[in-house]
Design an enzyme around this catalytic site. Structure first.
Site, PDB file in Angstrom:
ATOM      1  N   VAL A 106      17.588  -2.091 105.310  1.00 55.32           N
ATOM      2  CA  VAL A 106      18.397  -2.264 104.106  1.00 55.32           C
ATOM      3  C   VAL A 106      17.946  -3.510 103.326  1.00 55.32           C
ATOM      4  O   VAL A 106      17.662  -3.449 102.133  1.00 55.32           O
ATOM      5  CB  VAL A 106      19.898  -2.364 104.470  1.00 55.32           C
ATOM      6  CG1 VAL A 106      20.738  -2.612 103.227  1.00 55.32           C
ATOM      7  CG2 VAL A 106      20.354  -1.094 105.169  1.00 55.32           C
TER       8      VAL A 106
ATOM      9  N   CYS B 204      22.377   5.514 111.467  1.00 57.55           N
ATOM     10  CA  CYS B 204      23.597   5.516 110.650  1.00 57.55           C
ATOM     11  C   CYS B 204      24.635   6.549 111.068  1.00 57.55           C
ATOM     12  O   CYS B 204      25.745   6.195 111.450  1.00 57.55           O
ATOM     13  CB  CYS B 204      23.232   5.722 109.192  1.00 57.55           C
ATOM     14  SG  CYS B 204      22.331   4.338 108.515  1.00 57.55           S
TER      15      CYS B 204
HETATM   16  C1  UDX Z   1      21.712   8.407 106.194  1.00 57.97           C
HETATM   17  C2  UDX Z   1      22.327   8.717 104.819  1.00 57.97           C
HETATM   18  O1  UDX Z   1      21.751   9.937 104.319  1.00 57.97           O
HETATM   19  C3  UDX Z   1      22.106   7.559 103.870  1.00 57.97           C
HETATM   20  O2  UDX Z   1      22.737   7.814 102.624  1.00 57.97           O
HETATM   21  C4  UDX Z   1      22.692   6.287 104.496  1.00 57.97           C
HETATM   22  O3  UDX Z   1      22.480   5.182 103.666  1.00 57.97           O
HETATM   23  C5  UDX Z   1      22.081   6.030 105.869  1.00 57.97           C
HETATM   24  O4  UDX Z   1      22.269   7.197 106.686  1.00 57.97           O
HETATM   25  P1  UDX Z   1      19.276   8.466 107.292  1.00 57.97           P
HETATM   26  O5  UDX Z   1      19.967   8.196 108.566  1.00 57.97           O
HETATM   27  O6  UDX Z   1      18.086   7.643 106.917  1.00 57.97           O
HETATM   28  O7  UDX Z   1      20.302   8.310 106.060  1.00 57.97           O
HETATM   29  O8  UDX Z   1      18.747   9.974 107.308  1.00 57.97           O
HETATM   30  P2  UDX Z   1      19.220  11.396 106.768  1.00 57.97           P
HETATM   31  O9  UDX Z   1      18.154  11.963 105.938  1.00 57.97           O
HETATM   32  O10 UDX Z   1      20.561  11.341 106.170  1.00 57.97           O
HETATM   33  O11 UDX Z   1      19.262  12.243 108.131  1.00 57.97           O
HETATM   34  C6  UDX Z   1      20.102  11.885 109.212  1.00 57.97           C
HETATM   35  C7  UDX Z   1      19.941  12.839 110.358  1.00 57.97           C
HETATM   36  O12 UDX Z   1      20.479  14.112 110.044  1.00 57.97           O
HETATM   37  C8  UDX Z   1      18.513  13.091 110.810  1.00 57.97           C
HETATM   38  O13 UDX Z   1      18.469  13.027 112.218  1.00 57.97           O
HETATM   39  C9  UDX Z   1      18.209  14.488 110.340  1.00 57.97           C
HETATM   40  O14 UDX Z   1      17.316  15.138 111.200  1.00 57.97           O
HETATM   41  C10 UDX Z   1      19.567  15.140 110.410  1.00 57.97           C
HETATM   42  N1  UDX Z   1      19.745  16.261 109.462  1.00 57.97           N
HETATM   43  C11 UDX Z   1      19.723  16.048 108.120  1.00 57.97           C
HETATM   44  C12 UDX Z   1      19.979  17.553 109.956  1.00 57.97           C
HETATM   45  O15 UDX Z   1      20.024  17.779 111.171  1.00 57.97           O
HETATM   46  N2  UDX Z   1      20.182  18.573 109.064  1.00 57.97           N
HETATM   47  C13 UDX Z   1      20.164  18.388 107.718  1.00 57.97           C
HETATM   48  O16 UDX Z   1      20.353  19.361 106.990  1.00 57.97           O
HETATM   49  C14 UDX Z   1      19.912  17.084 107.243  1.00 57.97           C
END
Ligand code: UDX
Length: 444
Positions: A24, A272
């Site tokens: 961040v 997160c």
């Molecule tokens: C997240 C939020 O999206 C972001 O706004 C916040 O600031 C921090 O947390 P991040 O953890 O970087 O971001 O990744 P993100 O793209 O949101 O994916 C999170 C998890 O969800 C990943 O493990 C991904 O594999 C999973 N995911 C995402 C799914 O299993 N299915 C989906 O359709 C989307």
């Protein structure tokens, strides 16, 4: 990304300190420096500061090092010296809020940062909390800073790892939480810092501290619920013979639902979602309320790996001595981050069963981190072909679309058994079946 000359119409140049050089903080200081502000990135970790001053980023993020190199030593400086805050009009607190053993967010780094900046704050400085913090934290920080003649503003971040730089410049919204008696100087400072976004007509939500804090938790938890919901539907698809890909396509065309975050698979990981969902459930409990839907998102998510692993075991019988090719180790594509990675969970389960695990990821840093984390217990491979050599099963754990474009004919020639467990529904099933593979996806 924001391209072209740094010029913010109507904005005046400010000196800004950013506490924390993690995902961040580093994006914030680098992003603000590109927007033309004079930034100091501050961290207590001397090694990180040394690296950054040499123009090297401690984390891998697309486009990050490029901007870092351009501004480093000019309007972007890194230091361990909190004294530079004396010159700054704004201080962003971007330190970690990890999960405590009881599921709540641990705020020790936030409070330490507030204590750390306190002696140096100049009159009318604005202290901005960017870290994800539970409701009430801005108020607590403001108490710590009492007598400083500064203002505290809540400004949660919404960056996704892997696209954090693009997300910074193209954010969907800027959320600013002020207290009723926040001085106009502080409001002006925030509008000045975010004037680039104001000019490009980004949506602003100007609210109170509590609402701003909750916007972040509600957003992340909503997305987590969306993912768990889809994974629950996928379980039914598996049983009744429906295809989750078609089901979510049909759902996503409804604009009220939206097409994003409907990918079924091994569920969410990362730094997160898992911790924020738990921390929000705890905030309900602390207020004598029950978060039924949000809590079950976590429950569903936790069950996905066990279910997937059981399906693999059923097919493999005894994994002892079997060669497992794992495609993807990071928690999501385009990052080196292994925190709460479903792939790492799978690796640990497989190692417990005495399987031989080889793994691959498109990001070198992810493989380096896997090597550091798991030492010589696994084999790190540079290509998918090398990973697939003599494999008894190929498991896809990270949703890289590139896996589908790999040479599956060549991969088929290298494996012992043509068996694929696609934990992210990435592959075109018909294509790999044509090469003789037996294919198992999620809800397909
Ligand atoms: C997240 C939020 O999206 C972001 O706004 C916040 O600031 C921090 O947390 P991040 O953890 O970087 O971001 O990744 P993100 O793209 O949101 O994916 C999170 C998890 O969800 C990943 O493990 C991904 O594999 C999973 N995911 C995402 C799914 O299993 N299915 C989906 O359709 C989307």
């Amino acid at each position: 990304m924001f391209e072209g000359k740094i010029k913010i119409k109507g904005a005046f140049r400010m000196k800004i300190a950013v506490i924390g050089t993690g995902y961040v903080g580093l994006i914030q200081s680098v992003g603000l420096s590109k927007l033309g502000f004079d930034c100091f990135g501050i961290d207590i970790d001397e090694n990180k500061i040394k690296m950054l001053n040499a123009g090297k980023s401690p984390i891998w993020e697309d486009k990050l090092e490029e901007i870092l190199k351009k501004h480093n030593g000019k309007n972007l400086k890194f230091t361990t010296n909190f004294g530079v805050i004396e010159e700054c009009d704004a201080v962003f607190i971007c330190v970690g809020t990890p999960q405590s053993s009881d599921g709540t967010a641990d705020l020790k780094y936030i409070f330490a940062a507030a204590e750390g900046v306190k002696p140096y704050l100049k009159k009318n400085a604005v202290v901005v909390i960017k870290s994800t913090v539970p409701v009430g934290t801005n108020r607590k920080v403001s108490k710590i800073l009492e007598g400083c003649n500064c203002d505290v503003v809540s400004n949660p971040e919404f960056l996704k790892e892997g696209s954090a730089i693009d997300d910074f410049f193209n954010t969907d919204r800027v959320v600013l939480g002020f207290e009723d008696n926040t001085k106009h100087e502080a409001r002006d400072s925030m509008m000045n810092i975010y004037s680039y976004f104001y000019e490009k007509k980004t949506k602003f939500v100007i609210t109170d501290w509590e609402s701003a804090e909750l916007i972040k938790y509600a957003s992340n938890s909503f997305l987590a619920v969306k993912i768990s919901f889809v994974n629950e539907i996928a379980r039914l698809c598996d049983t009744v013979g429906a295809d989750i890909k078609d089901v979510t396509k049909g759902m996503g065309y409804d604009r009220r639902i939206g097409e994003h975050f409907l990918n079924a698979g091994l569920g969410y990981g990362g730094s997160c979602f898992p911790k924020d969902v738990n921390a929000l459930v705890k905030q309900f409990e602390e207020n004598k309320l029950e978060a039924k839907i949000i809590a079950s998102a976590d429950e569903v998510n936790l069950g996905l790996i066990d279910n997937f692993f059981d399906r693999i075991l059923k097919k493999l019988k005894n994994p002892e001595g079997k060669n497992i090719a794992l495609f993807g180790v990071a928690f999501k594509p385009n990052t080196d981050d292994l925190r709460e990675s479903r792939a790492v969970e799978l690796i640990n389960k497989l190692l417990k069963k005495k399987a031989n695990v080889s793994c691959f990821d498109y990001v070198d840093g992810a493989l380096k981190n896997a090597e550091e984390l798991l030492g010589n217990k696994i084999k790190i491979c540079k290509t998918v072909k090398e990973t697939a050599k003599e494999a008894d099963v190929i498991i896809i754990a990270t949703e890289y679309s590139q896996f589908n474009d790999e040479d599956w004919g060549a991969i088929a020639e290298r494996v012992n058994t043509k068996l694929i467990f696609d934990g992210r529904n990435i592959l075109d099933k018909n294509k790999v079946v044509k090469y003789g593979f037996e294919y198992f996806g999620i809800g397909r």
